[in-house]
Design a protein around this motif. Structure first.
Motif, PDB file in Angstrom:
ATOM      1  N   THR A  17       0.824  -1.226   0.000  1.00 52.53           N
ATOM      2  CA  THR A  17       0.000   0.000   0.000  1.00 52.53           C
ATOM      3  C   THR A  17       0.852   1.267   0.000  1.00 52.53           C
ATOM      4  O   THR A  17       0.502   2.244  -0.640  1.00 52.53           O
ATOM      5  N   HIS A  18       1.954   1.274   0.758  1.00 52.40           N
ATOM      6  CA  HIS A  18       2.833   2.458   0.766  1.00 52.40           C
ATOM      7  C   HIS A  18       4.194   2.117   1.358  1.00 52.40           C
ATOM      8  O   HIS A  18       4.403   1.004   1.836  1.00 52.40           O
ATOM      9  N   GLY A  19       5.092   3.097   1.341  1.00 52.21           N
ATOM     10  CA  GLY A  19       6.497   2.817   1.641  1.00 52.21           C
ATOM     11  C   GLY A  19       6.938   2.990   3.083  1.00 52.21           C
ATOM     12  O   GLY A  19       8.126   2.934   3.366  1.00 52.21           O
ATOM     13  N   HIS A  20       6.019   3.186   4.039  1.00 55.71           N
ATOM     14  CA  HIS A  20       6.449   3.275   5.439  1.00 55.71           C
ATOM     15  C   HIS A  20       7.014   1.941   5.921  1.00 55.71           C
ATOM     16  O   HIS A  20       6.562   0.874   5.502  1.00 55.71           O
ATOM     17  N   LEU A  21       7.954   2.030   6.866  1.00 56.28           N
ATOM     18  CA  LEU A  21       8.650   0.843   7.384  1.00 56.28           C
ATOM     19  C   LEU A  21       7.691  -0.192   7.987  1.00 56.28           C
ATOM     20  O   LEU A  21       7.909  -1.393   7.850  1.00 56.28           O
ATOM     21  N   ASP A  22       6.617   0.280   8.625  1.00 52.53           N
ATOM     22  CA  ASP A  22       5.693  -0.675   9.254  1.00 52.53           C
ATOM     23  C   ASP A  22       4.794  -1.351   8.213  1.00 52.53           C
ATOM     24  O   ASP A  22       3.951  -2.171   8.555  1.00 52.53           O
ATOM     25  N   HIS A  23       5.003  -1.020   6.925  1.00 54.37           N
ATOM     26  CA  HIS A  23       4.254  -1.688   5.844  1.00 54.37           C
ATOM     27  C   HIS A  23       5.175  -2.415   4.854  1.00 54.37           C
ATOM     28  O   HIS A  23       4.714  -3.287   4.124  1.00 54.37           O
ATOM     29  N   CYS A  24       6.464  -2.019   4.795  1.00 54.73           N
ATOM     30  CA  CYS A  24       7.364  -2.694   3.837  1.00 54.73           C
ATOM     31  C   CYS A  24       8.648  -3.213   4.476  1.00 54.73           C
ATOM     32  O   CYS A  24       9.428  -3.896   3.836  1.00 54.73           O
ATOM     33  N   SER A  72      -4.255   9.261  -0.009  1.00 58.84           N
ATOM     34  CA  SER A  72      -3.694  10.362   0.780  1.00 58.84           C
ATOM     35  C   SER A  72      -2.551   9.767   1.633  1.00 58.84           C
ATOM     36  O   SER A  72      -1.791   8.971   1.110  1.00 58.84           O
ATOM     37  N   HIS A  73      -2.427  10.071   2.895  1.00 56.57           N
ATOM     38  CA  HIS A  73      -1.424   9.524   3.836  1.00 56.57           C
ATOM     39  C   HIS A  73       0.002   9.974   3.536  1.00 56.57           C
ATOM     40  O   HIS A  73       0.515  10.840   4.230  1.00 56.57           O
ATOM     41  N   ILE A  74       0.695   9.352   2.566  1.00 57.70           N
ATOM     42  CA  ILE A  74       2.006   9.868   2.134  1.00 57.70           C
ATOM     43  C   ILE A  74       2.074   9.745   0.611  1.00 57.70           C
ATOM     44  O   ILE A  74       1.219   9.097   0.010  1.00 57.70           O
ATOM     45  N   GLY A  98      -5.114   0.258   3.565  1.00 57.20           N
ATOM     46  CA  GLY A  98      -3.760   0.740   3.847  1.00 57.20           C
ATOM     47  C   GLY A  98      -3.905   1.816   4.899  1.00 57.20           C
ATOM     48  O   GLY A  98      -4.893   1.825   5.652  1.00 57.20           O
ATOM     49  N   ASP A  99      -2.965   2.764   4.981  1.00 54.52           N
ATOM     50  CA  ASP A  99      -3.134   3.889   5.904  1.00 54.52           C
ATOM     51  C   ASP A  99      -3.826   5.025   5.155  1.00 54.52           C
ATOM     52  O   ASP A  99      -3.502   5.305   4.004  1.00 54.52           O
ATOM     53  N   ILE A 100      -4.773   5.674   5.836  1.00 50.21           N
ATOM     54  CA  ILE A 100      -5.553   6.728   5.179  1.00 50.21           C
ATOM     55  C   ILE A 100      -5.228   8.086   5.811  1.00 50.21           C
ATOM     56  O   ILE A 100      -5.211   8.212   7.033  1.00 50.21           O
ATOM     57  N   ALA A 129      -0.401  12.277   9.582  1.00 47.65           N
ATOM     58  CA  ALA A 129      -0.597  11.678   8.252  1.00 47.65           C
ATOM     59  C   ALA A 129      -1.737  10.668   8.262  1.00 47.65           C
ATOM     60  O   ALA A 129      -2.063  10.083   7.241  1.00 47.65           O
ATOM     61  N   HIS A 130      -2.326  10.449   9.449  1.00 42.26           N
ATOM     62  CA  HIS A 130      -3.465   9.530   9.561  1.00 42.26           C
ATOM     63  C   HIS A 130      -4.751  10.314   9.778  1.00 42.26           C
ATOM     64  O   HIS A 130      -4.773  11.275  10.540  1.00 42.26           O
ATOM     65  N   GLY A 131      -5.815   9.851   9.139  1.00 42.80           N
ATOM     66  CA  GLY A 131      -7.121  10.417   9.411  1.00 42.80           C
ATOM     67  C   GLY A 131      -7.558  10.084  10.823  1.00 42.80           C
ATOM     68  O   GLY A 131      -7.048   9.156  11.435  1.00 42.80           O
TER      69      GLY A 131
HETATM   70 ZN   LIG Z   1       1.908   4.626   7.022  1.00 42.45          ZN
END
Ligand SMILES: [Zn+2]
Length: 451
Positions: free
Chosen positions: A60-67, A160-162, A181-183, A394-396
């Motif tokens: 979903t995106h490139g943050h460490l807690d996702h990749c 959105s998010h990043i 993912g993160d919104i 960065a989070h809703g």
């Molecule tokens: Zn994130």
């Protein structure tokens, strides 16, 4: 089909959800567990599902807690493609390289100083391991349907998010699964509002701020006051900041204030090599955010960008008042420590925290009013003013997350609330069930649910 909740369930890190049918296995995100020690130790354990059996990863995106666990997944035998958007690929590359470097350095330090109970301490993964991951990335445009087999297809849609962040719509053997993912916040400063799903049989929704509503302050106004007050005292303002997204948001706010002559003509310095790399990505990926080319280049002219450490030293010893944005955001490491060693003991200076400060970090301690701070083994008296600028997440919040569900044209069978501490997920569950009458489940880590 089975859903395996392998991470990011009951916690905000380690996001990993696996969908298994008789013919295909797809992993959505492959994040690193972070924060508390018992969570971090999970990163060393093998996955409860054999990585060799996983066909694809969708990111979903490139943050460490996702990749951040991808190098381990590949080390343990995953050989498939990792689908993501173009900015996500670039951000994931920067973040994974940085993560490997930190792990290598920490293992080396532990071995030199003999403080690890593992002898020798071995990094979770190395830069070499990250290099095995990069060729597996396959870039996909958002809103384009990609077929993985005759009965399985997916598309990314804007979250959105990043920069580059997307939600995922997965059509799999007759069922429609949507992963948020993160919104981000609907009124994010740089990013467009998230696209809302129109129909789904099952939804996997993040719940980081599921029980919270963000404060209603104006970050631009708060920043104006802080910069002017610090300048009037003849001091320096240090803004510890996350390199991805937050640095660019702070640059935008400062540029806006500068353009309207609301803040003085002093040096505005960006001292984070990764933040500068991400800034480049902002310039290259303009359809992903609100700034146009002129605004981007005008904004950049307001700042001095520093990447060499010798320039950091020069800035620190320069006596004129200035504003410095430096990583890391929670003061756990990075260039910001060098500034604080010199500036935090002086009452004319200010430190403005602009993001979430996790428990146990220096940022959190300062926020809670600690009178001393330890850096590189030395104790410093905190004489500088410590402030925090709210509303930049960065989070809703709860309102944004509920709003994300309001364009559904059908009634999903279940909504799985993931990526949240228990109280946050519970808070969101109550609101969704009362306001929208939709059925919610809060899965536990390692739970397998048949759908
Ligand atoms: Zn994130």
């Amino acid at each position: 089909m089975k859903v395996h909740f392998l991470g990011g369930a009951g916690t905000v890190t380690g996001s990993k959800t696996l969908i298994e049918t008789s013919s295909i296995s797809i992993l959505i995100d492959c994040g690193l567990f972070q924060g508390l020690k018992e969570l971090r130790e999970l990163n060393r354990l093998p996955l409860s599902y054999d990585p060799k059996e996983i066909d694809f990863v969708l990111l979903t995106h490139g943050h460490l807690d996702h990749c951040g666990w991808l190098p381990k997944l590949v080390q343990d035998g995953f050989k498939g493609k990792i689908f993501c958007t173009s900015p996500t690929k670039e951000i994931a590359r920067l973040i994974l390289m940085d993560s490997a470097k930190i792990q290598e350095e920490e293992a080396e330090k532990a071995n030199n100083e003999h403080y690890s109970k593992h002898n020798p301490a071995i990094p979770l993964y190395t830069i070499e391991d990250v290099q095995q991951v990069l060729p597996l990335f396959k870039v996909i445009e958002k809103d384009v349907v990609v077929a993985l087999s005759d009965s399985v297809s997916f598309s990314f849609f804007y979250a959105s998010h990043i920069l580059g962040a997307c939600s995922i719509a997965l059509d799999i053997e007759g069922k429609k699964l949507v992963f948020s993912g993160d919104i981000g916040q609907d009124d994010d400063i740089l990013l467009f509002p998230a696209v809302k799903p129109k129909n789904a049989d099952y939804i996997f929704l993040e719940s980081t701020y599921g029980n919270r509503v963000h404060p209603n302050n104006n970050p631009l106004f708060d920043l104006e006051i802080i910069i002017n007050n610090t300048y009037n005292k003849g001091g320096n303002l240090v803004i510890p900041s996350f390199a991805v997204e937050r640095v660019q948001v702070m640059m935008y706010l400062i540029w806006k204030l500068k353009k309207e002559n609301k803040i003085p003509d002093i040096p505005y310095i960006i001292d984070t090599p990764m933040g500068i790399d991400v800034l480049e990505l902002f310039l290259e990926n303009r359809k992903w955010h609100k700034l146009n080319y002129e605004e981007c280049s005008e904004m950049c002219k307001t700042f001095t960008l520093i990447s060499e450490f010798k320039d950091t030293i020069e800035v620190i010893y320069d006596k004129q008042p200035k504003v410095v944005i430096a990583a890391s955001g929670m003061i756990t490491g990075g260039r910001v420590l060098s500034y604080l060693e010199r500036y935090i003991t002086k009452p004319e200076n200010t430190v403005a925290l602009v993001g979430y400060q996790a428990e146990g970090t220096r940022g959190r301690k300062l926020l809670e009013g600690d009178k001393t701070i330890k850096m590189y083994g030395k104790i410093y008296e905190v004489e500088a003013t410590i402030l925090s600028i709210e509303g930049l997440s960065a989070h809703g919040d709860q309102k944004d997350l509920i709003n994300w569900l309001t364009e559904l044209e059908n009634k999903p069978q279940s909504i799985f609330l993931v990526h949240g501490e228990n109280e946050a997920s519970e808070g969101l569950k109550n609101e969704i069930e009362t306001q929208l009458q939709l059925h919610c489940i809060i899965p536990k880590r390692r739970q397998i649910i048949e759908i």
